[in-house]
Design a protein around this motif. Structure first.
Motif, PDB file in Angstrom:
ATOM      1  N   HIS A 102       0.860  -1.195   0.000  1.00 13.25           N
ATOM      2  CA  HIS A 102       0.000   0.000   0.000  1.00 13.25           C
ATOM      3  C   HIS A 102       0.886   1.232   0.000  1.00 13.25           C
ATOM      4  O   HIS A 102       1.698   1.439   0.905  1.00 13.25           O
ATOM      5  N   LEU A 103       0.732   2.041  -1.026  1.00 14.73           N
ATOM      6  CA  LEU A 103       1.451   3.308  -1.120  1.00 14.73           C
ATOM      7  C   LEU A 103       0.480   4.418  -0.722  1.00 14.73           C
ATOM      8  O   LEU A 103      -0.464   4.704  -1.460  1.00 14.73           O
ATOM      9  N   PRO A 104       0.659   5.005   0.447  1.00 18.45           N
ATOM     10  CA  PRO A 104      -0.324   5.972   0.926  1.00 18.45           C
ATOM     11  C   PRO A 104      -0.662   7.074  -0.071  1.00 18.45           C
ATOM     12  O   PRO A 104      -1.818   7.474  -0.193  1.00 18.45           O
ATOM     13  N   MET A 105       0.344   7.549  -0.818  1.00 21.28           N
ATOM     14  CA  MET A 105       0.079   8.629  -1.769  1.00 21.28           C
ATOM     15  C   MET A 105      -0.567   8.093  -3.046  1.00 21.28           C
ATOM     16  O   MET A 105      -1.670   8.515  -3.417  1.00 21.28           O
ATOM     17  N   ALA A 106       0.092   7.151  -3.705  1.00 22.19           N
ATOM     18  CA  ALA A 106      -0.386   6.683  -5.010  1.00 22.19           C
ATOM     19  C   ALA A 106      -1.626   5.807  -4.888  1.00 22.19           C
ATOM     20  O   ALA A 106      -2.589   5.969  -5.644  1.00 22.19           O
ATOM     21  N   SER A 107      -1.607   4.848  -3.953  1.00 19.44           N
ATOM     22  CA  SER A 107      -2.742   3.921  -3.824  1.00 19.44           C
ATOM     23  C   SER A 107      -3.928   4.564  -3.117  1.00 19.44           C
ATOM     24  O   SER A 107      -5.071   4.428  -3.557  1.00 19.44           O
ATOM     25  N   GLY A 108      -3.620   5.240  -2.016  1.00 18.07           N
ATOM     26  CA  GLY A 108      -4.691   5.750  -1.166  1.00 18.07           C
ATOM     27  C   GLY A 108      -5.204   7.118  -1.571  1.00 18.07           C
ATOM     28  O   GLY A 108      -6.366   7.283  -1.939  1.00 18.07           O
TER      29      GLY A 108
END
Length: 521
Positions: A102-108
């Motif tokens: 999980h990439l907080p910036m790209a995914s989330g």
């Protein structure tokens, strides 16, 4: 500010504990995984270059071997540098090596956990993958060939008339194909507002999801900071609103076309008519189709730009393709049915993808349960990064790996890559440039057809060469000067391109005129 300080203290405590566990291997009796030494708390985080990190990863692989580890804050990253290891883990054990970190910036923040490329291995991803498979399987890909035929004729004429804008013509081809089969719309100039917007979405994704682009993706605790103190959150929210509004608009346009009785088929129409079967919301379906656009547009264009670079540096392979085409095709334009009889054409574009992989750094996988391999123990949650640049430079599989040698796919002297019959091989099916296991690029069937027909038609119609000075000497041309991002292409460079003959040029013009007259509305 008290909230920020508290978050910082929690983060430091969390990082300290994680780093101690990683450093000491608490409770584990395991063979230590090699890797470059890191620094307290941050590990190797600041040892990784901000762009073209795959080059540094390859240097480390030469020192530490095909499997080595990096410590990024509190997380372990294992870099894979050979095809064998990648296949053993990511393909053969794909049922638990197919998730995504999980990439907080790209995914989330950017994607709101709806972009299939970035989703973990969960039910939402499986539902979206079912739709993607339906849209891109072999039989479906065959049905898109008329669109690829038309767009490649248009690209070819534009390329001959104005070779300086080659990058625009390749992007226009790729976007035109995916826009038509994705949304049922033809692109005429590439200047259409929707086209500009979706290409911008694509470029934003490449930038935002690039390794090291945002500190929060390596240090997830930063996501605890309120938006008012976190500029990256405000930026991500704005970008998400822009892309979701566009995806919704494109989907609504297709719904209106269906309501008006249009018979035009498209990815979006297939989703709308079978939405209950796929069990996806409107926005989830829009992101699936949007992802297919992202996968099919930039990558195809980038590969073709690398083909031009290769032909300028290795013109003997352009000559060999032209000789093959002259024998098999003659003065008529090559068609999809000719591709099985053009092994040199297929070998050249396959070697381009090996020599200059579009996704050079690969895309990370996350392990969903503890596992062991060759004496190493990996914990659930470990990130595995298949470094395409190193994988495609494994000398045991690809002798003389740094050089452009399409004969490795054609000559029995290269037993690790040569296959018979040449009417079928070389092909791009399951080629590692498209990824591994269950996360392999869903659009590979469409991409293979585009790359083959474009390469064949350009070699049949045109001759490319390096620029020369007034004395006739070739001007310098870098072998590696590539853009930043996880999909890369050569920085714009100048080269000469001319039609091989006036007769062939007239064939191109007339064939486009006929195709445009017979094109579906």
């Amino acid at each position: 500010m008290l909230v920020v300080w508290a978050a910082g203290l929690v983060a430091i405590s969390w990082l300290s504990l994680k780093m101690i566990v990683l450093a000491l291997g608490v409770g584990e009796n395991q063979k230590p995984l090699p890797g470059p030494p890191g620094k307290l708390l941050v590990g190797n985080l600041f040892d990784i270059p901000p762009y073209h990190s795959w080059l540094k990863f390859k240097q480390w692989a030469d020192i530490y071997g095909p499997l080595f580890q990096l410590k990024l804050g509190g997380r372990q990253l294992v870099v894979i540098s050979t095809e064998k290891v990648a296949n053993d883990l990511l393909r053969e054990r794909g049922n638990f090596y197919s998730s995504r970190p999980h990439l907080p910036m790209a995914s989330g923040i950017l994607s709101r956990n709806m972009r299939p490329l970035l989703l973990p291995y969960n039910d939402r991803w499986r539902r979206g993958r079912k739709l993607m498979h339906q849209l891109t399987m072999q039989t479906a890909a065959d049905s898109y060939q008329p669109v690829q035929d038309y767009e490649s004729r248009k690209m070819l004429l534009c390329l001959i008339d104005n070779p300086h804008k080659y990058d625009k013509w390749f992007e226009l081809y790729a976007s035109g194909v995916v826009f038509r089969i994705g949304f049922g719309k033809w692109i005429e100039t590439g200047e259409e507002d929707e086209v500009k917007r979706i290409i911008k979405v694509n470029h934003n994704l490449e930038r935002v999801a690039s390794p090291g682009a945002y500190l929060v993706d390596s240090m997830p605790f930063l996501n605890m900071i309120p938006e008012i103190f976190a500029p990256f959150k405000r930026e991500g929210r704005k970008l998400h609103e822009e892309e979701l509004n566009l995806f919704r608009q494109l989907q609504s346009d297709v719904r209106r076309m269906v309501d008006k009785g249009s018979e035009t088929r498209s990815f979006t129409r297939t989703f709308i008519e079978n939405q209950d079967t796929y069990q996806l919301s409107d926005d989830e379906g829009a992101y699936v189709v949007g992802t297919l656009f992202e996968a099919g547009s930039g990558t195809t264009a980038a590969a073709m730009m690398s083909l031009c670079l290769a032909m300028c540096h290795f013109p003997e392979w352009q000559t060999r393709m032209q000789a093959e085409l002259d024998i098999q095709v003659g003065l008529r334009m090559p068609q999809f049915g000719d591709i099985p009889n053009l092994p040199t054409v297929r070998a050249v574009i396959k070697e381009v993808l090996r020599w200059r992989p579009v996704t050079a750094g690969g895309f990370p996988h996350e392990l969903t349960k503890d596992d062991e391999y060759n004496g190493y123990h990996f914990k659930k949650g470990t990130i595995f990064h298949p470094n395409q640049w190193a994988i495609h430079r494994d000398a045991t599989l690809y002798p003389d790996p740094d050089n452009f040698r399409p004969e490795r796919w054609l000559d029995p002297k290269f037993p690790t890559t040569y296959k018979e019959p040449l009417t079928k091989y070389p092909n791009l099916q399951n080629f590692t440039c498209f990824g591994f296991g269950r996360r392999i690029c869903p659009g590979q069937n469409i991409a293979e057809r585009s790359l083959n027909i474009l390469t064949a038609r350009i070699a049949w119609a045109c001759t490319m060469s390096r620029k020369r000075d007034a004395s006739g000497n070739e001007l310098p041309l870098p072998l590696y000067d590539y853009t930043k991002g996880f999909n890369t292409q050569p920085e714009h460079f100048e080269f000469d391109l001319v039609a091989r003959s006036r007769e062939r040029y007239e064939v191109v013009k007339e064939s486009l005129r006929e195709a445009r007259a017979n094109r579906e509305p």
